[in-house]
Design a protein around this motif. Sequence first.
Motif, PDB file in Angstrom:
ATOM      1  N   GLY A 108      15.442  11.962  -5.750  1.00 22.28           N
ATOM      2  CA  GLY A 108      15.233  12.666  -4.486  1.00 22.28           C
ATOM      3  C   GLY A 108      13.768  12.921  -4.197  1.00 22.28           C
ATOM      4  O   GLY A 108      13.331  12.854  -3.045  1.00 22.28           O
ATOM      5  N   GLU A 109      12.993  13.188  -5.246  1.00 26.96           N
ATOM      6  CA  GLU A 109      11.559  13.421  -5.057  1.00 26.96           C
ATOM      7  C   GLU A 109      10.829  12.115  -4.723  1.00 26.96           C
ATOM      8  O   GLU A 109       9.835  12.135  -4.006  1.00 26.96           O
ATOM      9  N   VAL A 110      11.328  11.006  -5.251  1.00 30.21           N
ATOM     10  CA  VAL A 110      10.750   9.708  -4.894  1.00 30.21           C
ATOM     11  C   VAL A 110      11.008   9.453  -3.407  1.00 30.21           C
ATOM     12  O   VAL A 110      10.124   9.020  -2.670  1.00 30.21           O
ATOM     13  N   GLY A 111      12.217   9.748  -2.949  1.00 31.42           N
ATOM     14  CA  GLY A 111      12.551   9.592  -1.532  1.00 31.42           C
ATOM     15  C   GLY A 111      11.668  10.437  -0.646  1.00 31.42           C
ATOM     16  O   GLY A 111      11.189   9.978   0.399  1.00 31.42           O
ATOM     17  N   LEU A 112      11.423  11.681  -1.052  1.00 33.41           N
ATOM     18  CA  LEU A 112      10.522  12.546  -0.276  1.00 33.41           C
ATOM     19  C   LEU A 112       9.109  11.974  -0.238  1.00 33.41           C
ATOM     20  O   LEU A 112       8.431  12.047   0.789  1.00 33.41           O
ATOM     21  N   ALA A 113       8.677  11.399  -1.355  1.00 36.21           N
ATOM     22  CA  ALA A 113       7.337  10.807  -1.412  1.00 36.21           C
ATOM     23  C   ALA A 113       7.234   9.582  -0.515  1.00 36.21           C
ATOM     24  O   ALA A 113       6.144   9.246  -0.049  1.00 36.21           O
ATOM     25  N   ILE A 114       8.357   8.929  -0.237  1.00 36.56           N
ATOM     26  CA  ILE A 114       8.364   7.756   0.649  1.00 36.56           C
ATOM     27  C   ILE A 114       8.324   8.185   2.114  1.00 36.56           C
ATOM     28  O   ILE A 114       7.654   7.558   2.937  1.00 36.56           O
ATOM     29  N   LEU A 115       9.024   9.260   2.460  1.00 31.91           N
ATOM     30  CA  LEU A 115       9.168   9.655   3.863  1.00 31.91           C
ATOM     31  C   LEU A 115       7.835   9.900   4.567  1.00 31.91           C
ATOM     32  O   LEU A 115       7.646   9.439   5.693  1.00 31.91           O
ATOM     33  N   GLY A 116       6.913  10.595   3.934  1.00 28.53           N
ATOM     34  CA  GLY A 116       5.627  10.910   4.578  1.00 28.53           C
ATOM     35  C   GLY A 116       4.834   9.671   4.978  1.00 28.53           C
ATOM     36  O   GLY A 116       4.515   9.476   6.156  1.00 28.53           O
ATOM     37  N   PRO A 117       4.516   8.793   4.007  1.00 31.72           N
ATOM     38  CA  PRO A 117       3.756   7.590   4.362  1.00 31.72           C
ATOM     39  C   PRO A 117       4.515   6.662   5.317  1.00 31.72           C
ATOM     40  O   PRO A 117       3.913   6.024   6.172  1.00 31.72           O
ATOM     41  N   LEU A 118       5.841   6.613   5.190  1.00 36.50           N
ATOM     42  CA  LEU A 118       6.621   5.745   6.075  1.00 36.50           C
ATOM     43  C   LEU A 118       6.593   6.271   7.504  1.00 36.50           C
ATOM     44  O   LEU A 118       6.541   5.500   8.453  1.00 36.50           O
ATOM     45  N   LYS A 161       0.833  -1.202   0.000  1.00 34.19           N
ATOM     46  CA  LYS A 161       0.000   0.000   0.000  1.00 34.19           C
ATOM     47  C   LYS A 161       0.867   1.252   0.000  1.00 34.19           C
ATOM     48  O   LYS A 161       0.584   2.213  -0.716  1.00 34.19           O
ATOM     49  N   LEU A 162       1.944   1.251   0.782  1.00 32.98           N
ATOM     50  CA  LEU A 162       2.841   2.392   0.799  1.00 32.98           C
ATOM     51  C   LEU A 162       3.433   2.622  -0.590  1.00 32.98           C
ATOM     52  O   LEU A 162       3.467   3.754  -1.074  1.00 32.98           O
ATOM     53  N   ALA A 163       3.871   1.556  -1.246  1.00 29.95           N
ATOM     54  CA  ALA A 163       4.445   1.685  -2.586  1.00 29.95           C
ATOM     55  C   ALA A 163       3.419   2.223  -3.573  1.00 29.95           C
ATOM     56  O   ALA A 163       3.743   3.057  -4.422  1.00 29.95           O
ATOM     57  N   GLN A 164       2.169   1.777  -3.461  1.00 30.65           N
ATOM     58  CA  GLN A 164       1.112   2.281  -4.334  1.00 30.65           C
ATOM     59  C   GLN A 164       0.865   3.764  -4.069  1.00 30.65           C
ATOM     60  O   GLN A 164       0.720   4.555  -4.997  1.00 30.65           O
ATOM     61  N   ASP A 165       0.841   4.156  -2.792  1.00 32.14           N
ATOM     62  CA  ASP A 165       0.647   5.570  -2.436  1.00 32.14           C
ATOM     63  C   ASP A 165       1.788   6.431  -2.980  1.00 32.14           C
ATOM     64  O   ASP A 165       1.564   7.536  -3.465  1.00 32.14           O
ATOM     65  N   VAL A 166       3.012   5.916  -2.886  1.00 34.50           N
ATOM     66  CA  VAL A 166       4.169   6.652  -3.411  1.00 34.50           C
ATOM     67  C   VAL A 166       4.047   6.795  -4.922  1.00 34.50           C
ATOM     68  O   VAL A 166       4.240   7.892  -5.464  1.00 34.50           O
ATOM     69  N   GLU A 167       3.697   5.713  -5.617  1.00 33.51           N
ATOM     70  CA  GLU A 167       3.550   5.790  -7.066  1.00 33.51           C
ATOM     71  C   GLU A 167       2.447   6.777  -7.447  1.00 33.51           C
ATOM     72  O   GLU A 167       2.619   7.582  -8.368  1.00 33.51           O
ATOM     73  N   ASP A 168       1.330   6.742  -6.737  1.00 26.84           N
ATOM     74  CA  ASP A 168       0.242   7.681  -7.020  1.00 26.84           C
ATOM     75  C   ASP A 168       0.708   9.126  -6.835  1.00 26.84           C
ATOM     76  O   ASP A 168       0.400   9.999  -7.655  1.00 26.84           O
ATOM     77  N   ALA A 169       1.456   9.388  -5.768  1.00 37.26           N
ATOM     78  CA  ALA A 169       1.941  10.741  -5.501  1.00 37.26           C
ATOM     79  C   ALA A 169       2.924  11.195  -6.578  1.00 37.26           C
ATOM     80  O   ALA A 169       2.860  12.341  -7.044  1.00 37.26           O
ATOM     81  N   VAL A 170       3.794  10.293  -6.993  1.00 38.55           N
ATOM     82  CA  VAL A 170       4.785  10.638  -8.010  1.00 38.55           C
ATOM     83  C   VAL A 170       4.104  10.870  -9.353  1.00 38.55           C
ATOM     84  O   VAL A 170       4.413  11.822 -10.059  1.00 38.55           O
ATOM     85  N   ARG A 171       3.153  10.011  -9.709  1.00 40.60           N
ATOM     86  CA  ARG A 171       2.434  10.193 -10.976  1.00 40.60           C
ATOM     87  C   ARG A 171       1.578  11.459 -10.964  1.00 40.60           C
ATOM     88  O   ARG A 171       1.388  12.092 -11.992  1.00 40.60           O
ATOM     89  N   ALA A 172       1.088  11.837  -9.785  1.00 40.98           N
ATOM     90  CA  ALA A 172       0.248  13.035  -9.680  1.00 40.98           C
ATOM     91  C   ALA A 172       1.034  14.303 -10.006  1.00 40.98           C
ATOM     92  O   ALA A 172       0.444  15.337 -10.323  1.00 40.98           O
ATOM     93  N   SER A 173       2.350  14.222  -9.948  1.00 44.30           N
ATOM     94  CA  SER A 173       3.162  15.398 -10.288  1.00 44.30           C
ATOM     95  C   SER A 173       3.019  15.741 -11.765  1.00 44.30           C
ATOM     96  O   SER A 173       3.282  16.872 -12.158  1.00 44.30           O
TER      97      SER A 173
END
Length: 172
Positions: A103-113, A83-95
Amino acid sequence: MRCPYCRHPDSRVLDSREVDEGQVIRRRRSCSDCSRRFTTVEEATLAVIKRSGVTEPFTRAKVVAGVRRACQGRPVDEDALAKLAQDVEDAVRASGVAEIPSGEVGLAILGPLRELDEVAYLRFASVYNSFTSAADFEAAIADLRRPNHSAGTETDPGSRRPNDSQHQPASV
């Protein structure tokens, strides 16, 4: 779209369907020359630009692998990682961009983690942010303890009495 049978450059779309929550579009086509039917699959590709400048396709599996290392020995199950990986992908694609810096992928991981597991968050953040001293960890822990971080810091709302605000003394 070129026909795979006769190589004619023109075809007609008969049907379009979204697959994988809209990430992929399958189109049923008919060749205007030979009348044979075929299916095409269109997928929006997302590329990650690494620090070295190398570009590689975004994969959820790589996100899961990195987060799994941070969660080693923690009570985090595979479903939560997926689910975290899906949320990260959704956030990255939403850009809305086709190529995104790592670095932006890492930032997208930090919040949900951070919401999933604070210890895993500290482990991941220590590598992602290149912590070099105990002071870096202390600053990250202080940030986790700030009141604006709601996970695990609030009193259980069920333990309060109804109309608790009526029982508070008036301010002087």
